[in-house]
Design an enzyme around this catalytic site. Structure first.
Site, short mmCIF file in Angstrom:
data_model
loop_
_atom_site.label_atom_id
_atom_site.label_comp_id
_atom_site.label_asym_id
_atom_site.label_seq_id
_atom_site.Cartn_x
_atom_site.Cartn_y
_atom_site.Cartn_z
N TYR A 92 15.82 4.67 7.27
CA TYR A 92 16.24 5.70 6.46
C TYR A 92 15.45 7.09 6.47
O TYR A 92 14.25 6.68 6.36
CB TYR A 92 16.51 5.26 4.94
CG TYR A 92 17.64 6.26 3.99
CD1 TYR A 92 18.76 6.15 4.06
CD2 TYR A 92 16.87 7.12 3.13
CE1 TYR A 92 19.76 6.85 3.34
CE2 TYR A 92 17.77 8.08 2.51
CZ TYR A 92 19.28 7.85 2.48
OH TYR A 92 20.00 8.66 1.79
N SER A 186 16.18 -2.07 7.93
CA SER A 186 16.35 -1.29 6.81
C SER A 186 17.88 -0.82 6.98
O SER A 186 18.78 -1.27 7.30
CB SER A 186 15.43 -0.39 6.28
OG SER A 186 15.55 0.16 5.17
N GLN A 187 17.87 0.63 7.00
CA GLN A 187 18.86 1.40 7.50
C GLN A 187 19.38 0.98 8.74
O GLN A 187 20.70 0.76 9.17
CB GLN A 187 18.75 2.98 7.13
CG GLN A 187 20.08 3.77 7.81
CD GLN A 187 19.77 5.21 7.73
OE1 GLN A 187 20.30 5.88 7.03
NE2 GLN A 187 18.94 5.52 8.65
N ASP A 277 10.70 -7.49 -1.58
CA ASP A 277 11.33 -6.45 -1.39
C ASP A 277 11.99 -5.64 -2.39
O ASP A 277 13.01 -6.39 -2.85
CB ASP A 277 12.22 -6.55 -0.06
CG ASP A 277 12.44 -5.45 0.48
OD1 ASP A 277 12.66 -4.30 0.19
OD2 ASP A 277 13.10 -5.36 1.72
N HIS A 306 9.29 -4.67 1.77
CA HIS A 306 10.38 -4.08 2.58
C HIS A 306 9.51 -4.03 4.03
O HIS A 306 10.45 -3.98 4.94
CB HIS A 306 10.78 -2.69 2.44
CG HIS A 306 11.80 -2.07 2.72
ND1 HIS A 306 12.94 -2.86 2.89
CD2 HIS A 306 11.90 -0.98 3.76
CE1 HIS A 306 13.83 -2.31 3.42
NE2 HIS A 306 13.59 -1.04 4.00
#
Length: 327
Positions: A92, A186-187, A277, A306
């Site tokens: 992100y 993640s994203q 996370d 994360h």
């Protein structure tokens, strides 16, 4: 911080009912058919980045709406024949960054394509791709951009770009189109799940595997109930003033939820999760992992957040590449 989500034994069994619109498959089939009306027009222009053992290329291809999307391609210089390739999607706020950030995979003899993200690239990595589709009220970054309509939602454009990126990589003369692997965290993990599910529906040579690290945009409603960290906090803030929009927004998100893509993805996959996370909560990662329809394995990092395994997970990636490409 201590574990805040379900105990590990419950996480391993966590497989919530999917919330999925009835026209999910039609929506994505129509979206991709619309995108493929535009010429892919993939261009690979060599740039001198100073790496004597690597060929580095500035890439442009047509994504959603025919919009120009940028990327980097890096590959070993002294190799005869077509190479396997990895397509990477970014987290992100990031973009394709600098070529110096991506030399690891081509050093292992694999071509590496890094897709820039439309409208992003002012966060942890720089980017150069505009998003002509921006419109409507939204808060903060990209999570609420166009969220009141699936047709207008930001991730409709981004996930379509991701599928077109696979086509662009496969069109490169130095790449073996039958040996392409997808990767993202993640994203980027959300984008990877979407591409893993959607690419085989439109591309002659489907990707052969996927790496999905700590995926964002999975089991979204639960994520907003567990954490108030960015990016999910953007949704919470949005609902504070647009209270009437909550159910419509979650209906839109159901077209983009990684759990629904996971249920359609059959590529062999490597997942990872950090049990601390607080950005992509463990139960949301397990929801996607347990729904995943293909062969799969999960690397668990009990004391990481994360970042999950960091360089340890990079080593897992390389081992996974070798195993898949050795089949």
């Amino acid at each position: 911080m201590p574990h805040f989500d379900l105990p590990l034994a419950e996480l391993e069994r966590y497989n919530p009912a999917r919330v999925e619109p009835g026209n999910f498959d039609t929506f994505w089939a129509d979206t991709l058919a619309e995108a493929r009306q535009f010429d892919l027009d993939a261009r690979f222009d060599e740039v001198d980045a100073g790496y004597t053992e690597l060929i580095t290329e500035d890439v442009t291809f047509s994504g959603f709406g025919g919009h120009p999307i940028k990327g980097w391609m890096l590959r070993p210089r002294h190799v005869v024949g077509q190479l396997p390739a990895v397509v990477s999607y970014i987290g992100y706020g990031g973009g394709r960054g600098l070529l110096s950030e991506w030399t690891g995979i081509p050093s292992a003899g694999i071509a590496h394509f890094v897709m820039d993200l439309r409208g992003q690239g002012a966060g942890h990595r720089t980017g150069e791709t505009a998003d002509p589709g921006v419109g409507g009220p939204h808060f903060g970054g990209f999570l609420t951009m166009g969220i009141e309509s699936p047709a207008d939602y930001y991730y409709r454009r981004l996930f379509t770009d991701a599928v077109r990126a696979v086509e662009a990589v496969q069109s490169h003369p130095a790449v073996d189109p039958t040996r392409v692997i997808l990767s993202g965290g993640s994203q980027g993990g959300a984008i990877c799940l979407a591409a893993a599910a959607l690419s085989p529906t439109v591309i002659e040579h489907a990707p052969i595997a996927a790496i999905v690290d700590v995926p964002f945009l999975s089991h979204v409603r639960r994520a907003t109930e567990l954490v108030n960290t960015a990016p999910y906090s953007e949704l919470v803030t949005y609902f504070r003033t647009r209270r009437h929009s909550e159910e419509r927004a979650f209906e839109t998100l159901s077209y983009f939820d990684g759990v629904n893509f996971a249920a359609r993805a059959t590529l062999p996959a490597l997942f990872s999760v950090g049990l601390l996370d607080d950005i992509c909560p463990p139960s949301t990662v397990y929801a996607a992992y347990n729904a995943y329809a293909g062969e799969k394995q999960l690397v668990v990092y009990p004391y990481n957040g994360h970042e999950n395994g960091g360089p340890f997970q990079d080593a897992e990636h390389l081992a996974f590449f070798r195993r898949i490409l050795g089949r």
